[in-house]
Design an enzyme around this catalytic site. Structure first.
Site, PDB file in Angstrom:
ATOM      1  N   ILE A 116       0.849  -1.182   0.000  1.00 61.12           N
ATOM      2  CA  ILE A 116       0.000   0.000   0.000  1.00 61.12           C
ATOM      3  C   ILE A 116       0.890   1.240   0.000  1.00 61.12           C
ATOM      4  CG2 ILE A 116      -1.726   1.320   1.284  1.00 61.12           C
ATOM      5  CD1 ILE A 116      -2.838  -1.223   0.001  1.00 61.12           C
ATOM      6  N   LYS A 117       0.746   2.057  -1.029  1.00 62.60           N
ATOM      7  CA  LYS A 117       1.567   3.269  -1.154  1.00 62.60           C
ATOM      8  C   LYS A 117       0.900   4.439  -0.436  1.00 62.60           C
ATOM      9  CE  LYS A 117       3.844   4.566  -4.864  1.00 62.60           C
ATOM     10  NZ  LYS A 117       4.098   4.938  -6.285  1.00 62.60           N
ATOM     11  N   ILE A 118       1.687   5.119   0.361  1.00 61.08           N
ATOM     12  CA  ILE A 118       1.205   6.242   1.156  1.00 61.08           C
ATOM     13  C   ILE A 118       2.254   7.349   1.107  1.00 61.08           C
ATOM     14  CG2 ILE A 118       0.618   6.996   3.509  1.00 61.08           C
ATOM     15  CD1 ILE A 118      -0.336   4.159   4.079  1.00 61.08           C
TER      16      ILE A 118
END
EC number: 2.2.1.2
Length: 308
Positions: free
Chosen positions: A124-126
């Site tokens: 998950i890219k944040i």
């Protein structure tokens, strides 16, 4: 002769920075990364039309859900042609809201789960804001691994390591762009500020035995990639991957564990924000990156809304 790409693959995991699964199938990376800008480009590819239309079904007018479904659908297709993982990004407009990022991350994981894809194949890219790092810290504790993006400063890297995130994506090209514009200098080789930033972070992580993976990102030319040969991972556009494949020159390893790095640091929120405030480049590029991803997210949603 062995190509520079093959030489690089022996010491660094090569990741494709694209949402175009035809290009991914062609360059054969281990992993792939996407972002709102890349998804917007993918949505314009004729071969994605059916995928785009399918994502708006049963969304009950929820364009945000349709967008997440499209991101996951693209990820699902990419995973058919790579052995590793796909990075899918949380809506950049949530970058300063920890709880909202957590909810969106959970929805992305749920959509992947419904598609039969386990969390062991998804990152998950944040965005690497203070709030984003706190969200990633909680997700990691839940067994959801993260990729912290839009990372421009050493302070961001320190905070990510302390939070125990799985992977960071320090940007090279955008740092180079800022310094070139600010000074008028065309930095080359080891003098490139973007290269220096990733090198410093890599050495710091290895010297202090952090397990967080360093994945250099945002490259403008082959030399930047070559200067970071040996980094844990590098996410590279398909056109630069193909240029590496066509070059049969010798590739020298530049980064390796065991080199001297700075002593371990720890930053509380006030210290993090002050360090960020003192770094004009990082402050400007983080804000610019979030704005650009947000605008492209809005364009993608407008495209999807027209189909709802």
């Amino acid at each position: 002769m062995t190509s520079k790409l093959e030489q690089l693959k022996k010491i660094t995991t090569v990741v494709a920075d694209t949402g175009d699964f035809d290009a991914i199938a062609r360059v054969k990376p281990v992993d792939a990364t996407t972002n709102p800008s890349l998804l917007l480009k993918a949505a314009a590819i004729p071969g994605y039309a059916d995928l785009l239309n399918a994502c708006v079904n049963d969304c009950k007018g929820d364009v945000g859900l349709a967008s997440d479904r499209f991101g996951v659908a693209v990820g699902q297709e990419i995973l058919k042609v790579i052995p590793g993982r796909i990075s899918t990004e949380v809506d950049a407009r949530l970058s300063f809201d920890t709880e909202a990022m957590l909810k969106r991350a959970h929805r992305l994981i749920e959509l992947y789960d419904k598609a039969g894809i386990g969390r062991d194949r998804v990152l998950i890219k944040i965005a690497s804001t203070w709030e984003g790092i706190r969200a990633a810290e909680k997700l990691e504790r839940e067994g959801i691994q993260t990729n912290l993006t839009l990372l421009f400063s050493f302070a961001q890297a320190v905070a990510c390591a302390e939070a125990g995130v799985f992977l960071i994506s320090p940007f090279v090209g955008r740092i180079y762009d800022w310094y070139k514009k600010a000074t008028g200098n065309d930095y080359q080789g080891a003098d490139d500020p973007g290269v220096q930033s990733v090198t410093r972070i890599y050495n710091y992580y290895k010297a202090n035995d952090y397990k967080t993976v360093v994945m250099g990102a945002s490259f403008r030319n082959l030399n930047q990639i070559e200067q970071l040969a040996g980094c844990d991972r590098l996410t590279i556009s398909p056109d630069l991957i193909e240029k590496l494949a066509a070059d049969t020159g010798k590739l020298e390893r530049k980064l390796s564990p065991g080199k001297t790095g700075e002593a371990r640091q720890s930053l509380n929120e006030a210290q993090f924000r002050w360090a960020s405030n003192e770094d004009a480049m990082a402050t400007e590029k983080l804000a610019e990156g979030i704005r650009q991803f947000a605008r492209d997210q809005e364009k993608l949603e407008a495209l999807l809304a027209a189909k709802l």
